[in-house]
Design a protein around this motif. Structure first.
Motif, PDB file in Angstrom:
ATOM      1  N   PRO A 129      31.576  56.938 -72.242  1.00 32.55           N
ATOM      2  CA  PRO A 129      31.085  55.905 -73.151  1.00 32.55           C
ATOM      3  C   PRO A 129      31.303  56.313 -74.608  1.00 32.55           C
ATOM      4  CG  PRO A 129      29.267  57.241 -72.341  1.00 32.55           C
ATOM      5  CD  PRO A 129      30.510  57.780 -71.693  1.00 32.55           C
ATOM      6  N   HIS A 130      31.277  55.316 -75.485  1.00 29.02           N
ATOM      7  CA  HIS A 130      31.302  55.605 -76.914  1.00 29.02           C
ATOM      8  C   HIS A 130      30.480  54.548 -77.650  1.00 29.02           C
ATOM      9  CE1 HIS A 130      34.913  52.849 -76.613  1.00 29.02           C
ATOM     10  NE2 HIS A 130      34.329  52.340 -77.670  1.00 29.02           N
ATOM     11  N   VAL A 131      30.250  54.796 -78.919  1.00 31.20           N
ATOM     12  CA  VAL A 131      29.544  53.800 -79.738  1.00 31.20           C
ATOM     13  C   VAL A 131      30.570  53.050 -80.557  1.00 31.20           C
ATOM     14  CG1 VAL A 131      28.072  53.582 -81.788  1.00 31.20           C
ATOM     15  CG2 VAL A 131      27.232  54.805 -79.796  1.00 31.20           C
ATOM     16  N   CYS A 132      30.445  51.728 -80.580  1.00 29.19           N
ATOM     17  CA  CYS A 132      31.426  50.886 -81.283  1.00 29.19           C
ATOM     18  C   CYS A 132      30.738  50.054 -82.362  1.00 29.19           C
ATOM     19  CB  CYS A 132      32.113  49.960 -80.269  1.00 29.19           C
ATOM     20  SG  CYS A 132      33.261  48.818 -81.033  1.00 29.19           S
ATOM     21  N   LEU A 133      31.291  50.104 -83.553  1.00 28.62           N
ATOM     22  CA  LEU A 133      30.863  49.186 -84.623  1.00 28.62           C
ATOM     23  C   LEU A 133      31.890  48.066 -84.688  1.00 28.62           C
ATOM     24  CD1 LEU A 133      29.188  48.455 -87.244  1.00 28.62           C
ATOM     25  CD2 LEU A 133      30.915  49.760 -88.485  1.00 28.62           C
ATOM     26  N   THR A 134      31.439  46.834 -84.426  1.00 28.59           N
ATOM     27  CA  THR A 134      32.326  45.680 -84.546  1.00 28.59           C
ATOM     28  C   THR A 134      31.903  44.912 -85.778  1.00 28.59           C
ATOM     29  OG1 THR A 134      32.624  45.543 -82.183  1.00 28.59           O
ATOM     30  CG2 THR A 134      33.152  43.598 -83.408  1.00 28.59           C
ATOM     31  N   VAL A 135      32.800  44.823 -86.724  1.00 29.75           N
ATOM     32  CA  VAL A 135      32.388  44.335 -88.041  1.00 29.75           C
ATOM     33  C   VAL A 135      33.458  43.392 -88.592  1.00 29.75           C
ATOM     34  CG1 VAL A 135      33.300  46.426 -89.204  1.00 29.75           C
ATOM     35  CG2 VAL A 135      31.451  45.188 -90.224  1.00 29.75           C
ATOM     36  N   SER A 136      33.066  42.118 -88.748  1.00 30.19           N
ATOM     37  CA  SER A 136      34.062  41.145 -89.205  1.00 30.19           C
ATOM     38  C   SER A 136      33.393  40.060 -90.023  1.00 30.19           C
ATOM     39  CB  SER A 136      34.781  40.551 -87.993  1.00 30.19           C
ATOM     40  OG  SER A 136      33.914  39.626 -87.388  1.00 30.19           O
ATOM     41  N   LYS A 251      24.423  54.033 -90.274  1.00 28.57           N
ATOM     42  CA  LYS A 251      23.728  53.545 -89.083  1.00 28.57           C
ATOM     43  C   LYS A 251      24.544  53.794 -87.817  1.00 28.57           C
ATOM     44  CE  LYS A 251      20.366  50.703 -89.540  1.00 28.57           C
ATOM     45  NZ  LYS A 251      19.343  49.708 -89.870  1.00 28.57           N
ATOM     46  N   THR A 252      25.856  53.659 -87.904  1.00 26.67           N
ATOM     47  CA  THR A 252      26.683  53.845 -86.707  1.00 26.67           C
ATOM     48  C   THR A 252      26.644  55.289 -86.242  1.00 26.67           C
ATOM     49  OG1 THR A 252      28.131  52.100 -87.525  1.00 26.67           O
ATOM     50  CG2 THR A 252      28.991  53.450 -85.737  1.00 26.67           C
ATOM     51  N   LEU A 253      26.746  56.229 -87.167  1.00 23.02           N
ATOM     52  CA  LEU A 253      26.733  57.634 -86.766  1.00 23.02           C
ATOM     53  C   LEU A 253      25.358  58.040 -86.242  1.00 23.02           C
ATOM     54  CD1 LEU A 253      29.098  59.500 -89.263  1.00 23.02           C
ATOM     55  CD2 LEU A 253      29.594  58.466 -87.055  1.00 23.02           C
ATOM     56  N   ARG A 254      24.318  57.444 -86.791  1.00 21.44           N
ATOM     57  CA  ARG A 254      22.975  57.742 -86.276  1.00 21.44           C
ATOM     58  C   ARG A 254      22.855  57.264 -84.818  1.00 21.44           C
ATOM     59  NH1 ARG A 254      18.107  55.188 -87.186  1.00 21.44           N
ATOM     60  NH2 ARG A 254      18.758  54.125 -89.074  1.00 21.44           N
ATOM     61  N   ALA A 255      23.428  56.073 -84.560  1.00 19.22           N
ATOM     62  CA  ALA A 255      23.408  55.564 -83.178  1.00 19.22           C
ATOM     63  C   ALA A 255      24.177  56.500 -82.257  1.00 19.22           C
ATOM     64  CB  ALA A 255      24.011  54.156 -83.136  1.00 19.22           C
ATOM     65  N   ALA A 256      25.311  57.026 -82.741  1.00 22.92           N
ATOM     66  CA  ALA A 256      26.125  57.923 -81.912  1.00 22.92           C
ATOM     67  C   ALA A 256      25.354  59.204 -81.601  1.00 22.92           C
ATOM     68  CB  ALA A 256      27.440  58.244 -82.623  1.00 22.92           C
ATOM     69  N   VAL A 257      24.645  59.731 -82.607  1.00 20.55           N
ATOM     70  CA  VAL A 257      23.847  60.947 -82.378  1.00 20.55           C
ATOM     71  C   VAL A 257      22.764  60.657 -81.339  1.00 20.55           C
ATOM     72  CG1 VAL A 257      22.192  62.555 -83.422  1.00 20.55           C
ATOM     73  CG2 VAL A 257      24.230  61.875 -84.700  1.00 20.55           C
ATOM     74  N   GLU A 258      22.056  59.550 -81.565  1.00 16.30           N
ATOM     75  CA  GLU A 258      20.916  59.279 -80.686  1.00 16.30           C
ATOM     76  C   GLU A 258      21.348  58.953 -79.264  1.00 16.30           C
ATOM     77  OE1 GLU A 258      18.056  56.677 -82.616  1.00 16.30           O
ATOM     78  OE2 GLU A 258      17.994  58.060 -84.318  1.00 16.30           O
ATOM     79  N   ARG A 259      22.550  58.380 -79.089  1.00 15.51           N
ATOM     80  CA  ARG A 259      23.020  58.081 -77.732  1.00 15.51           C
ATOM     81  C   ARG A 259      23.837  59.221 -77.134  1.00 15.51           C
ATOM     82  NH1 ARG A 259      21.359  52.959 -76.045  1.00 15.51           N
ATOM     83  NH2 ARG A 259      21.888  53.915 -74.068  1.00 15.51           N
ATOM     84  N   GLY A 260      23.997  60.300 -77.889  1.00 15.12           N
ATOM     85  CA  GLY A 260      24.640  61.487 -77.337  1.00 15.12           C
ATOM     86  C   GLY A 260      26.123  61.333 -77.040  1.00 15.12           C
ATOM     87  N   VAL A 261      26.845  60.535 -77.835  1.00 15.61           N
ATOM     88  CA  VAL A 261      28.296  60.420 -77.629  1.00 15.61           C
ATOM     89  C   VAL A 261      29.019  61.124 -78.784  1.00 15.61           C
ATOM     90  CG1 VAL A 261      28.081  58.222 -76.408  1.00 15.61           C
ATOM     91  CG2 VAL A 261      28.517  58.216 -78.859  1.00 15.61           C
ATOM     92  N   ASP A 262      30.249  61.530 -78.541  1.00 15.52           N
ATOM     93  CA  ASP A 262      30.976  62.194 -79.631  1.00 15.52           C
ATOM     94  C   ASP A 262      32.168  61.368 -80.108  1.00 15.52           C
ATOM     95  OD1 ASP A 262      32.765  62.471 -77.627  1.00 15.52           O
ATOM     96  OD2 ASP A 262      32.904  64.654 -77.695  1.00 15.52           O
ATOM     97  N   ALA A 263      32.262  60.119 -79.622  1.00 21.34           N
ATOM     98  CA  ALA A 263      33.367  59.249 -80.056  1.00 21.34           C
ATOM     99  C   ALA A 263      32.808  57.926 -80.571  1.00 21.34           C
ATOM    100  CB  ALA A 263      34.318  58.994 -78.895  1.00 21.34           C
ATOM    101  N   VAL A 264      33.412  57.465 -81.659  1.00 20.46           N
ATOM    102  CA  VAL A 264      32.984  56.226 -82.308  1.00 20.46           C
ATOM    103  C   VAL A 264      34.217  55.366 -82.531  1.00 20.46           C
ATOM    104  CG1 VAL A 264      32.073  55.296 -84.480  1.00 20.46           C
ATOM    105  CG2 VAL A 264      30.996  57.301 -83.444  1.00 20.46           C
ATOM    106  N   SER A 265      34.126  54.078 -82.211  1.00 22.31           N
ATOM    107  CA  SER A 265      35.244  53.203 -82.544  1.00 22.31           C
ATOM    108  C   SER A 265      34.764  52.125 -83.505  1.00 22.31           C
ATOM    109  CB  SER A 265      35.878  52.599 -81.286  1.00 22.31           C
ATOM    110  OG  SER A 265      35.165  51.469 -80.871  1.00 22.31           O
ATOM    111  N   VAL A 266      35.645  51.743 -84.413  1.00 18.77           N
ATOM    112  CA  VAL A 266      35.314  50.721 -85.418  1.00 18.77           C
ATOM    113  C   VAL A 266      36.355  49.620 -85.274  1.00 18.77           C
ATOM    114  CG1 VAL A 266      34.805  50.317 -87.854  1.00 18.77           C
ATOM    115  CG2 VAL A 266      34.533  52.604 -86.914  1.00 18.77           C
TER     116      VAL A 266
END
Ligand code: KG4
Ligand code: ZN
Length: 338
Positions: A129-136, A251-266
């Motif tokens: 899994p990863h955390v994704c910021l979808t921003v448009s 906010k996105t990196l905080r979510a990634a830390v709290e969910r324990g993932v090391d990959a983020v997609s934007v």
């Protein structure tokens, strides 16, 4: 498998041919910039009528650019959920017609899921899994993404980030769409010239609010604008952009830390922003995250991302029938039990 993707959820009429969810053979995008400039934004009914005029030509162009014909197409994927209802209907009607006439599998795609797959087209190695910021222009969301399953962690309570870019650019008389104009101008400005608010950066959740930031900018400069005074536009652009970037990255990196993932997609139109890309990459390196952005051509709305997401759905056995219907606002497929 050769998938024809169709995207008409907002103001871009787009069609693309993608092989096996990976290789983009063609991606055609007809923008409505003339209409946007005339009306200063998207007029849903006008946009839908333009889609109706263009969709046949755009699909044909996507085929012609590859030397393929409809005989080569093996499935049709179309944006069915999330967008302007009249606009979605045009794409879905076109996709259904092709599916029926050619006896092709049909799959409906959520627009946001398409944006997420835009990043997978550019980086097939994005881990789950990863955390994704979808921003448009229409959405600002932080999602926890597993293969085909999405958990919404936070969203905007008012304006989307791209919408704030568009409204500030309009207020300052810079044209439409505002994001690319502000991005370019900000490169010549001082991002610390004005200290604008960072809405909800410290709030204990993953929601956003960009309306207050927009109002703060407008309130600071409405007097000078009304009097026709020259403004330090590059400094305003850079300082406004920095406030948006701080909130999105923080906010996105905080979510990634709290969910324990090391990959983020934007993903999404605002992921084309050069300062956002630089700030995310720098913060990611510093804090041990891999950050993925789509190629610039895949940030804003396109049909290649819809074909890629559609292919993944077909592989998972999630086909639609001719009863496929549009929904202007719909949740993403949730986690088991969620
Ligand atoms: O994804 P998209 O094409 O359409 C929606 O689904 O909304 O995104 C369009 C939005 C617009 O608000 C536009 O101003 C913004 O993306 N945008 C940018 C940049 N390029 C496009 N915002 C900031 N910087 C950019 N370089
Ligand atoms: Zn979009």
């Amino acid at each position: 498998m050769l998938v024809l993707g169709i995207e008409t959820s907002c103001d871009e009429t787009a069609a693309a041919l993608v092989a096996d969810g990976k290789e983009i053979l063609s991606s055609v995008i007809a923008t409505q910039l003339d209409l946007l400039r005339k009306y200063g934004g998207v007029v849903p009914e006008v946009a839908a009528r333009r889609h109706t005029e263009l969709i046949g030509y755009v699909v044909q162009e996507a085929l012609d650019r590859t030397g393929k014909t409809l005989d080569d197409v093996e499935a049709v994927a179309v944006t069915a959920w999330q967008g302007l209802v009249g606009c979605l209907l045009v794409g879905v009607a076109a996709a259904k017609s092709l599916s029926y006439a050619r006896n092709l599998p049909l799959v409906g795609v959520h627009h946001i899921e398409g944006h997420i797959y835009a990043n997978r087209l550019s980086h097939p190695d994005i881990p789950f899994p990863h955390v994704c910021l979808t921003v448009s222009g229409g959405h600002t969301m932080i999602l926890y993404v597993d293969e085909g399953r999405y958990e919404l962690l936070g969203t905007t309570l008012d304006d989307a980030a791209g919408e704030a870019f568009d409204k500030i650019a309009k207020f300052l008389g810079m044209g439409f769409p505002g994001g690319p104009v502000i991005d370019k101008l900000a490169r010549e400005g001082n991002r610390h010239a004005f200290r604008f608010p960072r809405p909800m950066l410290r709030a204990n959740n993953y929601d956003f609010s960009f309306s207050g930031l927009k109002t703060a900018v407008i309130n600071m400069f409405k007097g000078p604008v009304a009097r026709g005074e020259a403004l330090p536009l590059a400094d305003i652009a850079a300082s406004f952009q920095e406030a948006v970037v701080d909130v999105l990255v923080g906010k996105t990196l905080r979510a990634a830390v709290e969910r324990g993932v090391d990959a983020v997609s934007v993903t999404g139109g605002v992921s084309a922003n050069s300062r956002l890309r630089a700030a995310f990459t720098e913060a990611g390196q510093r804090r041990g995250f891999r950050v993925f952005f789509p190629d610039l051509s895949l940030c804003t709305d396109n049909a290649a991302m819809i074909a890629a997401a559609g292919y993944a759905k077909i592989e998972r056995g999630e086909q639609a029938g001719l009863s496929l219907d549009v929904l202007p606002s719909a949740p993403l497929p949730g986690r088991a039990g969620g």
